[in-house]
Design a protein around this motif. Structure first.
Motif, PDB file in Angstrom:
ATOM      1  N   ARG A   1     -75.837 -20.585   1.100  1.00  0.00           N
ATOM      2  CA  ARG A   1     -77.278 -20.585   1.305  1.00  0.00           C
ATOM      3  C   ARG A   1     -77.698 -19.534   2.318  1.00  0.00           C
ATOM      4  N   ARG A   2     -76.887 -19.404   3.401  1.00  0.00           N
ATOM      5  CA  ARG A   2     -77.185 -18.396   4.424  1.00  0.00           C
ATOM      6  C   ARG A   2     -77.062 -16.995   3.857  1.00  0.00           C
ATOM      7  N   ARG A   3     -76.042 -16.744   3.029  1.00  0.00           N
ATOM      8  CA  ARG A   3     -75.866 -15.417   2.424  1.00  0.00           C
ATOM      9  C   ARG A   3     -77.019 -15.095   1.487  1.00  0.00           C
ATOM     10  N   ARG A   4     -77.446 -16.111   0.713  1.00  0.00           N
ATOM     11  CA  ARG A   4     -78.563 -15.893  -0.198  1.00  0.00           C
ATOM     12  C   ARG A   4     -79.852 -15.603   0.565  1.00  0.00           C
ATOM     13  N   ARG A   5     -80.066 -16.333   1.676  1.00  0.00           N
ATOM     14  CA  ARG A   5     -81.260 -16.106   2.484  1.00  0.00           C
ATOM     15  C   ARG A   5     -81.221 -14.713   3.119  1.00  0.00           C
ATOM     16  N   PHE A   6     -80.051 -14.296   3.579  1.00  0.00           N
ATOM     17  CA  PHE A   6     -79.909 -12.970   4.174  1.00  0.00           C
ATOM     18  C   PHE A   6     -80.170 -11.882   3.138  1.00  0.00           C
ATOM     19  N   SER A   7     -79.670 -12.092   1.923  1.00  0.00           N
ATOM     20  CA  SER A   7     -79.899 -11.107   0.851  1.00  0.00           C
ATOM     21  C   SER A   7     -81.383 -11.004   0.522  1.00  0.00           C
ATOM     22  N   GLN A   8     -82.069 -12.150   0.487  1.00  0.00           N
ATOM     23  CA  GLN A   8     -83.504 -12.134   0.209  1.00  0.00           C
ATOM     24  C   GLN A   8     -84.279 -11.432   1.310  1.00  0.00           C
ATOM     25  N   ILE A   9     -83.884 -11.669   2.567  1.00  0.00           N
ATOM     26  CA  ILE A   9     -84.554 -11.011   3.688  1.00  0.00           C
ATOM     27  C   ILE A   9     -84.381  -9.499   3.594  1.00  0.00           C
ATOM     28  N   CYS A  10     -83.165  -9.049   3.290  1.00  0.00           N
ATOM     29  CA  CYS A  10     -82.917  -7.609   3.150  1.00  0.00           C
ATOM     30  C   CYS A  10     -83.720  -7.028   1.998  1.00  0.00           C
ATOM     31  N   LEU A  11     -83.753  -7.757   0.878  1.00  0.00           N
ATOM     32  CA  LEU A  11     -84.482  -7.273  -0.296  1.00  0.00           C
ATOM     33  C   LEU A  11     -85.970  -7.133   0.001  1.00  0.00           C
ATOM     34  N   TYR A  12     -86.568  -8.176   0.574  1.00  0.00           N
ATOM     35  CA  TYR A  12     -88.004  -8.133   0.859  1.00  0.00           C
ATOM     36  C   TYR A  12     -88.337  -7.113   1.939  1.00  0.00           C
ATOM     37  N   THR A  13     -87.420  -6.913   2.863  1.00  0.00           N
ATOM     38  CA  THR A  13     -87.639  -5.890   3.881  1.00  0.00           C
ATOM     39  C   THR A  13     -87.672  -4.509   3.260  1.00  0.00           C
ATOM     40  N   LEU A  14     -86.710  -4.227   2.386  1.00  0.00           N
ATOM     41  CA  LEU A  14     -86.670  -2.927   1.711  1.00  0.00           C
ATOM     42  C   LEU A  14     -87.896  -2.734   0.818  1.00  0.00           C
ATOM     43  N   LEU A  15     -88.303  -3.801   0.106  1.00  0.00           N
ATOM     44  CA  LEU A  15     -89.486  -3.701  -0.754  1.00  0.00           C
ATOM     45  C   LEU A  15     -90.748  -3.473   0.074  1.00  0.00           C
ATOM     46  N   SER A  16     -90.827  -4.115   1.235  1.00  0.00           N
ATOM     47  CA  SER A  16     -91.992  -3.921   2.108  1.00  0.00           C
ATOM     48  C   SER A  16     -92.057  -2.493   2.623  1.00  0.00           C
ATOM     49  N   ILE A  17     -90.898  -1.960   3.019  1.00  0.00           N
ATOM     50  CA  ILE A  17     -90.860  -0.577   3.501  1.00  0.00           C
ATOM     51  C   ILE A  17     -91.259   0.381   2.386  1.00  0.00           C
ATOM     52  N   TRP A  18     -90.728   0.135   1.188  1.00  0.00           N
ATOM     53  CA  TRP A  18     -91.063   0.995   0.053  1.00  0.00           C
ATOM     54  C   TRP A  18     -92.547   0.885  -0.296  1.00  0.00           C
ATOM     55  N   GLY A  19     -93.100  -0.349  -0.217  1.00  0.00           N
ATOM     56  CA  GLY A  19     -94.523  -0.530  -0.479  1.00  0.00           C
ATOM     57  C   GLY A  19     -95.391   0.239   0.506  1.00  0.00           C
ATOM     58  N   LEU A  20     -94.995   0.228   1.788  1.00  0.00           N
ATOM     59  CA  LEU A  20     -95.745   0.975   2.798  1.00  0.00           C
ATOM     60  C   LEU A  20     -95.683   2.479   2.529  1.00  0.00           C
ATOM     61  N   ILE A  21     -94.508   2.952   2.097  1.00  0.00           N
ATOM     62  CA  ILE A  21     -94.358   4.380   1.795  1.00  0.00           C
ATOM     63  C   ILE A  21     -95.260   4.779   0.626  1.00  0.00           C
ATOM     64  N   VAL A  22     -95.321   3.913  -0.398  1.00  0.00           N
ATOM     65  CA  VAL A  22     -96.130   4.214  -1.584  1.00  0.00           C
ATOM     66  C   VAL A  22     -97.623   4.150  -1.269  1.00  0.00           C
ATOM     67  N   LEU A  23     -98.030   3.169  -0.466  1.00  0.00           N
ATOM     68  CA  LEU A  23     -99.454   2.963  -0.190  1.00  0.00           C
ATOM     69  C   LEU A  23     -99.992   3.873   0.903  1.00  0.00           C
ATOM     70  N   PHE A  24     -99.102   4.460   1.715  1.00  0.00           N
ATOM     71  CA  PHE A  24     -99.581   5.266   2.839  1.00  0.00           C
ATOM     72  C   PHE A  24    -100.463   6.435   2.417  1.00  0.00           C
ATOM     73  N   PRO A  25    -100.142   7.201   1.354  1.00  0.00           N
ATOM     74  CA  PRO A  25    -101.049   8.293   0.945  1.00  0.00           C
ATOM     75  C   PRO A  25    -102.455   7.803   0.612  1.00  0.00           C
ATOM     76  N   PHE A  26    -102.561   6.616  -0.012  1.00  0.00           N
ATOM     77  CA  PHE A  26    -103.885   6.078  -0.337  1.00  0.00           C
ATOM     78  C   PHE A  26    -104.630   5.697   0.946  1.00  0.00           C
ATOM     79  N   TYR A  27    -103.903   5.106   1.889  1.00  0.00           N
ATOM     80  CA  TYR A  27    -104.535   4.768   3.164  1.00  0.00           C
ATOM     81  C   TYR A  27    -105.011   6.027   3.882  1.00  0.00           C
ATOM     82  N   TRP A  28    -104.184   7.071   3.877  1.00  0.00           N
ATOM     83  CA  TRP A  28    -104.549   8.312   4.553  1.00  0.00           C
ATOM     84  C   TRP A  28    -105.750   8.982   3.877  1.00  0.00           C
ATOM     85  N   MET A  29    -105.788   8.919   2.556  1.00  0.00           N
ATOM     86  CA  MET A  29    -106.924   9.477   1.820  1.00  0.00           C
ATOM     87  C   MET A  29    -108.204   8.729   2.185  1.00  0.00           C
TER      88      MET A  29
END
Length: 291
Positions: free
Chosen positions: A15-43
């Motif tokens: 359960r701990r390994r699965r939770r850690f994997s989910q945390i890593c996945l959502y962290t990476l997705l959040s970072i990628w989402g910020l990278i994708v949305l940043f040009p729109f925010y800057w515009m």
């Protein structure tokens, strides 16, 4: 008892390994989402900055305490942006509507009807995808010029009312509909056109919506063909308008006003995706069969 304790420990560890994997996945997705949305925010941020304050920034500021809508006013008064948007809206709606009719009829013919040379014709049809777009543009340009359709909406629309790829995609979805439905419809005396409208189109609706949205985006972002076929500002699309805005509207140095114009131009596509996002995801994931 010992085996039970070991089982509990193993389960807790998993359960701990699965939770850690989910945390890593959502962290990476959040970072990628910020990278994708940043040009729109800057515009969007640049579009609400004052021209003088923007030019006085030695280091770009990631927020502003004095937003202004003057740039949006300039976007509609300095250049005929409303006319560009109207032309693009008309071009997009008419082109997409005609194309949906053409590809639906063609896909149905290749998927359900029987006629001599169907397979050979479809193979030759698919071979058109191998022709470079540059050659097609040249051929279309010569044809439209010879027909005296330059600087007309007909000249803009006609070369874009069909697509080999969309016909192929829709044909594959039509073929996923069970043949038994077609045979049952024919036994009941249903015409091919009625069967297409009452059965095939509702079943394949997610895919058709996806194709329609993709075509709208393609028309809205069309640049090369409108630049070639129109030199009259009365027929400019937003793609022509962006260049016109840059050269003859605000000037190359008025970046905030240009960003305001780009926000206005981009907003319809963003709203389109937000409205049809579920249909798009359904069309991509499920294909043509419901249930």
């Amino acid at each position: 008892m010992k085996n039970q304790i070991d089982y509990i420990k193993i389960k807790a560890s998993a359960r701990r390994r699965r939770r850690f994997s989910q945390i890593c996945l959502y962290t990476l997705l959040s970072i990628w989402g910020l990278i994708v949305l940043f040009p729109f925010y800057w515009m969007l941020l640049t579009s609400v900055k004052n021209y003088n304050s923007y030019n006085s920034e030695h280091i770009p500021a990631f927020f502003t305490l004095s937003p202004t809508l003057q740039n949006y006013k300039d976007a509609f008064t300095s250049v005929p942006l409303a006319r560009y948007l109207g032309n693009t809206l008309f071009f997009t709606i008419v082109t997409t509507g005609i194309m949906m009719i053409v590809i639906t009829l063609a896909a149905f013919a290749f998927a359900r009807l029987s006629f001599p040379g169907k397979n050979l014709m479809f193979t030759l049809f698919l071979s058109l995808m191998m022709i470079p777009n540059e050659l097609v543009i040249i051929t279309n340009f010569v044809t439209i010029t010879n027909l005296d359709m330059r600087n007309t909406f007909a000249g803009l629309i006609l070369p874009s009312i069909t697509s080999v790829f969309y016909i192929y995609l829709l044909k594959e979805n039509f073929q996923q509909v069970p043949d038994e439905l077609y045979r049952a419809a024919k036994v009941d005396g249903t015409s091919d056109l009625k069967y297409l409208c009452k059965v095939m189109i509702p079943i394949c609706k997610p895919t058709m919506v996806t194709i329609g949205v993709l075509k709208v985006i393609e028309c809205w972002n069309s640049y090369v063909w409108p630049r070639l076929i129109t030199d009259n500002p009365d027929y400019y699309l937003v793609s022509n308008g962006i260049q016109e805005i840059r050269e003859n509207g605000f000037g190359r140095e008025n970046i905030p006003a240009m960003m305001a114009a780009v926000v206005v131009i981009s907003l319809p596509l963003i709203l389109l995706f937000l409205v049809f996002r579920k249909k798009i995801m359904s069309g991509v994931s499920k294909g043509g069969i419901k249930g």
